[in-house]
Design a protein around this motif. Structure first.
Motif, PDB file in Angstrom:
ATOM      1  N   PHE A   1       1.350   3.683   9.170  1.00 33.14           N
ATOM      2  CA  PHE A   1       0.561   2.542   9.644  1.00 33.14           C
ATOM      3  C   PHE A   1       1.383   1.826  10.705  1.00 33.14           C
ATOM      4  O   PHE A   1       2.560   1.518  10.479  1.00 33.14           O
ATOM      5  CB  PHE A   1       0.232   1.587   8.495  1.00 33.14           C
TER       6      PHE A   1
ATOM      7  N   ASP B   1       4.985   6.357   4.937  1.00 33.23           N
ATOM      8  CA  ASP B   1       5.104   6.812   3.550  1.00 33.23           C
ATOM      9  C   ASP B   1       4.911   8.323   3.430  1.00 33.23           C
ATOM     10  O   ASP B   1       4.478   8.975   4.376  1.00 33.23           O
ATOM     11  CB  ASP B   1       4.120   6.046   2.638  1.00 33.23           C
TER      12      ASP B   1
ATOM     13  N   LEU C   1      -9.967  -4.860   0.805  1.00 32.13           N
ATOM     14  CA  LEU C   1      -9.977  -5.995   1.746  1.00 32.13           C
ATOM     15  C   LEU C   1      -8.667  -6.122   2.515  1.00 32.13           C
ATOM     16  O   LEU C   1      -8.626  -6.693   3.604  1.00 32.13           O
ATOM     17  CB  LEU C   1     -10.249  -7.307   0.995  1.00 32.13           C
ATOM     18  N   GLY C   2      -7.580  -5.578   1.942  1.00 30.37           N
ATOM     19  CA  GLY C   2      -6.245  -5.767   2.520  1.00 30.37           C
ATOM     20  C   GLY C   2      -6.155  -5.363   3.987  1.00 30.37           C
ATOM     21  O   GLY C   2      -5.694  -6.150   4.825  1.00 30.37           O
TER      22      GLY C   2
ATOM     23  N   THR D   1      -8.548  -4.873   6.144  1.00 29.96           N
ATOM     24  CA  THR D   1      -9.463  -5.661   6.983  1.00 29.96           C
ATOM     25  C   THR D   1      -8.776  -6.952   7.410  1.00 29.96           C
ATOM     26  O   THR D   1      -8.872  -7.370   8.578  1.00 29.96           O
ATOM     27  CB  THR D   1     -10.747  -5.995   6.198  1.00 29.96           C
TER      28      THR D   1
ATOM     29  N   ILE E   1      -4.571  10.278   4.514  1.00 29.39           N
ATOM     30  CA  ILE E   1      -5.957   9.806   4.588  1.00 29.39           C
ATOM     31  C   ILE E   1      -6.764  10.829   5.380  1.00 29.39           C
ATOM     32  O   ILE E   1      -6.323  11.256   6.454  1.00 29.39           O
ATOM     33  CB  ILE E   1      -5.997   8.429   5.289  1.00 29.39           C
TER      34      ILE E   1
ATOM     35  N   ILE F   1     -11.134   2.862   6.959  1.00 28.65           N
ATOM     36  CA  ILE F   1     -10.352   2.102   5.973  1.00 28.65           C
ATOM     37  C   ILE F   1     -10.065   0.673   6.412  1.00 28.65           C
ATOM     38  O   ILE F   1      -9.677  -0.148   5.607  1.00 28.65           O
ATOM     39  CB  ILE F   1      -9.019   2.805   5.600  1.00 28.65           C
TER      40      ILE F   1
ATOM     41  N   SER G   1      -6.735   6.597  -4.808  1.00 18.33           N
ATOM     42  CA  SER G   1      -7.309   5.251  -4.696  1.00 18.33           C
ATOM     43  C   SER G   1      -7.861   4.778  -6.031  1.00 18.33           C
ATOM     44  O   SER G   1      -7.749   3.602  -6.373  1.00 18.33           O
ATOM     45  CB  SER G   1      -8.420   5.227  -3.644  1.00 18.33           C
TER      46      SER G   1
ATOM     47  N   ASN H   1       0.837  -1.206   0.000  1.00 19.75           N
ATOM     48  CA  ASN H   1       0.000   0.000   0.000  1.00 19.75           C
ATOM     49  C   ASN H   1       0.872   1.256   0.000  1.00 19.75           C
ATOM     50  O   ASN H   1       0.631   2.190  -0.765  1.00 19.75           O
ATOM     51  CB  ASN H   1      -0.894   0.044   1.242  1.00 19.75           C
TER      52      ASN H   1
ATOM     53  N   THR I   1      -9.310  -3.683  -3.762  1.00 16.57           N
ATOM     54  CA  THR I   1     -10.593  -4.253  -3.335  1.00 16.57           C
ATOM     55  C   THR I   1     -11.073  -3.690  -2.000  1.00 16.57           C
ATOM     56  O   THR I   1     -12.229  -3.840  -1.645  1.00 16.57           O
ATOM     57  CB  THR I   1     -10.452  -5.767  -3.145  1.00 16.57           C
TER      58      THR I   1
ATOM     59  N   TYR J   1     -13.918  -0.964   2.203  1.00 18.33           N
ATOM     60  CA  TYR J   1     -13.879   0.497   2.256  1.00 18.33           C
ATOM     61  C   TYR J   1     -12.638   1.030   1.545  1.00 18.33           C
ATOM     62  O   TYR J   1     -11.522   0.597   1.795  1.00 18.33           O
ATOM     63  CB  TYR J   1     -13.896   1.016   3.702  1.00 18.33           C
ATOM     64  N   ARG J   2     -12.852   1.968   0.615  1.00 14.36           N
ATOM     65  CA  ARG J   2     -11.749   2.638  -0.047  1.00 14.36           C
ATOM     66  C   ARG J   2     -12.025   4.132  -0.024  1.00 14.36           C
ATOM     67  O   ARG J   2     -13.160   4.542  -0.245  1.00 14.36           O
ATOM     68  CB  ARG J   2     -11.610   2.148  -1.497  1.00 14.36           C
ATOM     69  N   VAL J   3     -11.004   4.926   0.271  1.00 11.30           N
ATOM     70  CA  VAL J   3     -11.188   6.372   0.271  1.00 11.30           C
ATOM     71  C   VAL J   3     -11.488   6.789  -1.171  1.00 11.30           C
ATOM     72  O   VAL J   3     -10.843   6.324  -2.104  1.00 11.30           O
ATOM     73  CB  VAL J   3      -9.913   7.080   0.782  1.00 11.30           C
TER      74      VAL J   3
ATOM     75  N   LYS K   1       2.293   1.748  -3.366  1.00 13.24           N
ATOM     76  CA  LYS K   1       1.250   2.143  -4.330  1.00 13.24           C
ATOM     77  C   LYS K   1       0.894   3.623  -4.200  1.00 13.24           C
ATOM     78  O   LYS K   1       0.658   4.304  -5.185  1.00 13.24           O
ATOM     79  CB  LYS K   1      -0.036   1.328  -4.097  1.00 13.24           C
ATOM     80  N   PHE K   2       0.836   4.101  -2.943  1.00 10.57           N
ATOM     81  CA  PHE K   2       0.339   5.462  -2.724  1.00 10.57           C
ATOM     82  C   PHE K   2       1.457   6.511  -2.676  1.00 10.57           C
ATOM     83  O   PHE K   2       1.176   7.693  -2.564  1.00 10.57           O
ATOM     84  CB  PHE K   2      -0.496   5.529  -1.444  1.00 10.57           C
TER      85      PHE K   2
HETATM   86  P1  ADP Z   1      -7.090  -1.540  -1.317  1.00  8.61           P
HETATM   87  O1  ADP Z   1      -5.693  -1.010  -1.210  1.00  8.61           O
HETATM   88  O2  ADP Z   1      -7.182  -2.824  -2.052  1.00  8.61           O
HETATM   89  O3  ADP Z   1      -8.086  -0.533  -1.751  1.00  8.61           O
HETATM   90  P2  ADP Z   1      -6.918  -1.687   1.583  1.00  8.61           P
HETATM   91  O4  ADP Z   1      -7.846  -2.295   2.567  1.00  8.61           O
HETATM   92  O5  ADP Z   1      -5.495  -2.120   1.607  1.00  8.61           O
HETATM   93  O6  ADP Z   1      -7.556  -1.948   0.161  1.00  8.61           O
HETATM   94  O7  ADP Z   1      -6.962  -0.111   1.765  1.00  8.61           O
HETATM   95  C1  ADP Z   1      -8.211   0.551   1.884  1.00  8.61           C
HETATM   96  C2  ADP Z   1      -8.088   2.007   1.486  1.00  8.61           C
HETATM   97  O8  ADP Z   1      -7.284   2.724   2.441  1.00  8.61           O
HETATM   98  C3  ADP Z   1      -7.391   2.251   0.158  1.00  8.61           C
HETATM   99  O9  ADP Z   1      -8.279   2.128  -0.920  1.00  8.61           O
HETATM  100  C4  ADP Z   1      -6.929   3.695   0.320  1.00  8.61           C
HETATM  101  O10 ADP Z   1      -8.013   4.570   0.072  1.00  8.61           O
HETATM  102  C5  ADP Z   1      -6.570   3.768   1.797  1.00  8.61           C
HETATM  103  N1  ADP Z   1      -5.116   3.548   2.033  1.00  8.61           N
HETATM  104  C6  ADP Z   1      -4.519   2.408   2.427  1.00  8.61           C
HETATM  105  N2  ADP Z   1      -3.188   2.564   2.575  1.00  8.61           N
HETATM  106  C7  ADP Z   1      -2.910   3.852   2.268  1.00  8.61           C
HETATM  107  C8  ADP Z   1      -1.706   4.655   2.237  1.00  8.61           C
HETATM  108  N3  ADP Z   1      -0.514   4.140   2.558  1.00  8.61           N
HETATM  109  N4  ADP Z   1      -1.838   5.964   1.887  1.00  8.61           N
HETATM  110  C9  ADP Z   1      -3.044   6.489   1.569  1.00  8.61           C
HETATM  111  N5  ADP Z   1      -4.215   5.785   1.574  1.00  8.61           N
HETATM  112  C10 ADP Z   1      -4.154   4.503   1.924  1.00  8.61           C
END
Ligand code: ADP
Length: 273
Positions: free
Chosen positions: A252, A191, A224-225, A227, A196, A204, A216, A163, A222, A209-211, A166-167
């Motif tokens: 985190f 990171d 789900l990660g 959770t 958020i 989240i 995002s 994550n 998905t 739930y996704r922001v 990715k972000f």
């Molecule tokens: P996914 O990454 O598959 O959407 P996750 O459960 O891992 O599912 O994360 C849920 C949501 O939390 C992400 O869609 C994103 O909106 C937010 N999020 C997670 N990690 C980060 C991060 N490092 N920086 C910003 N937003 C994050």
């Protein structure tokens, strides 16, 4: 049975009696169980052919059917990447259904935090390089050993680090840190991503739930990660949370208890240092 009791009072607040409402939830629980079992079975049945497709694509891309024209290679690579995505999704759904059925198995053994972080970083380095992100670690070698399921703990770190990658903006750094706290070891994944919104830092960790922001939408996923991470950490007796500032980044953090008598003699480093 679900029971609910509401007191009935007169105008001065004296209790005259109570109304009891009973609801038979035997059927609902049974239905829930069947639903969870159905999802688990379907996911299993989907995974077997997906794995075989992935294997076949790997062989063709590896040259088993002779040299490929560049266009074919490109298309087959897309197919393989999407197969990987589907397998990840199926595995996540299987994990969620195990968690909901209370069937997630945890096999605890004493593990060195430095080893655990090293393995996760090694595995994530290729993905980080693709995005021009540097993974940095700050994990003292002598930390107390944590009592954890190696694969599950690895899964939590993998999820949080991927994550973070990715972000993160291209060219930035992701820091993975571990410190002893009062009752365990705290791991941080830090990171410099978009952060958020404060009202969503609790949400989240909820299923799916996704922001709803550009970052995002661009990364896909998905929801789900986190959770799954939360369920794994809590099953170990730890906690997981995020601290984040919009436009600055996210940290985190999660804790895992150490083995009995595992703390070193030095006083623990306080949270937040
Ligand atoms: P996914 O990454 O598959 O959407 P996750 O459960 O891992 O599912 O994360 C849920 C949501 O939390 C992400 O869609 C994103 O909106 C937010 N999020 C997670 N990690 C980060 C991060 N490092 N920086 C910003 N937003 C994050």
């Amino acid at each position: 049975f679900h029971e609910f009791a509401a007191p009935v009072t007169d105008t001065e607040g004296h209790v005259l009696g109570r109304i009891y409402v009973y609801r038979d939830i035997t059927k609902e629980t049974e239905l829930d169980r069947m639903k969870t079992e159905f999802i688990a079975t379907v996911s299993h049945e989907l995974r077997t052919p997906m794995t075989s497709i992935k294997g076949a694509l790997g062989l063709v891309l590896g040259g088993a059917a002779g040299d490929l024209p560049p266009e074919a290679r490109e298309l087959l690579t897309i197919a393989r990447n999407n197969t990987d995505r589907l397998i990840r999704l199926i595995n996540d759904i299987l994990d969620i259904s195990r968690i909901e059925a209370g069937k997630m198995e945890i096999r605890r053994a004493p593990l060195s935090p430095a080893d655990v972080v090293r393995r996760a970083v090694e595995e994530m380095n290729a993905f980080a390089r693709q995005r021009n992100i540097t993974l940095t670690t700050d994990v003292p070698e002598g930390l107390a050993r944590v009592m954890a399921d190696a694969d599950r703990l690895h899964q939590v770190l993998d999820n949080l680090i991927s994550n973070a990658i990715k972000f993160s903006p291209q060219g930035s750094e992701v820091l993975i840190r571990a410190r002893e706290t009062g009752d365990g070891v705290r791991f941080d994944v830090i990171d410099r991503g978009p952060g958020i919104p404060a009202d969503q830092t609790g949400l989240i960790f909820e299923r799916f739930y996704r922001v709803d922001n550009a970052a995002s939408r661009k990364t896909g996923g998905t929801g789900l990660g986190l959770t799954i991470c939360k369920a794994i950490v809590e099953e170990h007796g730890g906690q997981i949370w995020v601290e984040s500032a919009l436009g600055e980044g996210s940290t985190f953090s999660f804790t895992i208890p150490v083995e009995p008598g595992g703390h070193v003699a030095e006083p623990p480093i306080p949270v937040g240092s």
